[in-house]
Design a protein around this motif. Structure first.
Motif, PDB file in Angstrom:
ATOM      1  N   ILE A 172      -2.812 -39.904  -8.527  1.00  0.00           N
ATOM      2  CA  ILE A 172      -3.784 -38.890  -8.976  1.00  0.00           C
ATOM      3  C   ILE A 172      -3.126 -37.945  -9.976  1.00  0.00           C
ATOM      4  O   ILE A 172      -3.709 -37.597 -11.011  1.00  0.00           O
ATOM      5  N   ALA A 173      -1.883 -37.555  -9.689  1.00  0.00           N
ATOM      6  CA  ALA A 173      -1.148 -36.678 -10.604  1.00  0.00           C
ATOM      7  C   ALA A 173      -0.930 -37.367 -11.956  1.00  0.00           C
ATOM      8  O   ALA A 173      -0.967 -36.708 -13.005  1.00  0.00           O
ATOM      9  N   LYS A 181      -0.347 -42.106  -3.212  1.00  0.00           N
ATOM     10  CA  LYS A 181      -1.735 -41.840  -3.614  1.00  0.00           C
ATOM     11  C   LYS A 181      -1.827 -40.531  -4.402  1.00  0.00           C
ATOM     12  O   LYS A 181      -2.500 -40.454  -5.430  1.00  0.00           O
ATOM     13  N   GLN A 182      -1.133 -39.506  -3.917  1.00  0.00           N
ATOM     14  CA  GLN A 182      -1.133 -38.221  -4.615  1.00  0.00           C
ATOM     15  C   GLN A 182      -0.494 -38.344  -5.997  1.00  0.00           C
ATOM     16  O   GLN A 182      -0.965 -37.750  -6.974  1.00  0.00           O
ATOM     17  N   LYS A 199       0.736 -41.659   1.520  1.00  0.00           N
ATOM     18  CA  LYS A 199       0.038 -40.449   1.069  1.00  0.00           C
ATOM     19  C   LYS A 199       0.659 -39.926  -0.224  1.00  0.00           C
ATOM     20  O   LYS A 199      -0.046 -39.557  -1.168  1.00  0.00           O
ATOM     21  N   GLU A 200       1.979 -39.939  -0.294  1.00  0.00           N
ATOM     22  CA  GLU A 200       2.693 -39.449  -1.475  1.00  0.00           C
ATOM     23  C   GLU A 200       2.391 -40.308  -2.703  1.00  0.00           C
ATOM     24  O   GLU A 200       2.242 -39.792  -3.814  1.00  0.00           O
ATOM     25  N   ALA A 238       4.177 -32.613 -11.284  1.00  0.00           N
ATOM     26  CA  ALA A 238       3.577 -33.030 -10.016  1.00  0.00           C
ATOM     27  C   ALA A 238       3.941 -34.477  -9.697  1.00  0.00           C
ATOM     28  O   ALA A 238       4.364 -34.787  -8.576  1.00  0.00           O
ATOM     29  N   LEU A 262       6.568 -35.811  -6.691  1.00  0.00           N
ATOM     30  CA  LEU A 262       6.142 -36.795  -5.695  1.00  0.00           C
ATOM     31  C   LEU A 262       7.033 -38.033  -5.743  1.00  0.00           C
ATOM     32  O   LEU A 262       7.270 -38.678  -4.717  1.00  0.00           O
TER      33      LEU A 262
END
Length: 153
Positions: free
Chosen positions: A63-64, A59-60, A56-57, A77, A81
């Protein structure tokens, strides 16, 4: 400036010095944004190579990185992460997965500092060293892949 002076030592890396130099030569010609794009593409390559799914981290963070590239956010961001991914590595027992997480942490930190992309390439070689102990051909193949992907950005 010694760009490696700011990075914690990885320990011994079984590497292909000529190909590492070739990678650095291409790297030095790239902008910060191009290196971040390389890091995104290279992250996908490593996920496929290892068959490890992005957390999850991760993937985030990807995106960041997109947000940073679009000028919609600061590097904070993605860098924060990156710290979360490093924490995951500390909890992991599988040495290959630890190296995957450490490499991913460097890749996603690239909006912070361009050099994270360079350091990530070395981290990835330690991942290959763990996946294929003593296999110099695997190391050469990975360095060639890094050069190919970096040239594409």
């Amino acid at each position: 400036m010694d760009i490696y002076a700011y990075q914690k030592p990885l320990g011994k890396i079984e590497d292909a010095p000529d190909l590492k130099k070739a990678f650095i030569k291409v790297y030095e010609e790239k902008t910060h944004q191009e290196v971040v794009r390389f890091c995104q593409v290279y992250a996908a390559h490593l996920s496929e190579l290892t068959a490890f799914a992005f957390t999850k981290e991760m993937k985030q963070a990807l995106i960041a990185m997109d947000d940073w590239l679009a000028g919609e956010s600061s590097y904070h961001a993605a860098r924060n992460l990156s710290f979360e991914i490093s924490r995951l590595a500390k909890k992991e027992d599988d040495v290959v997965k630890v190296r995957f997480y450490r490499t991913m942490a460097q890749l996603v930190a690239s909006p912070h500092v361009k050099y994270h992309g360079l350091w990530a390439a070395d981290f990835a070689i330690t991942l290959i060293n763990k996946m294929y102990p003593g296999d110099f051909e695997a190391v050469k193949k990975e360095r060639l892949k890094q050069i190919e992907l970096l040239k594409m950005t």
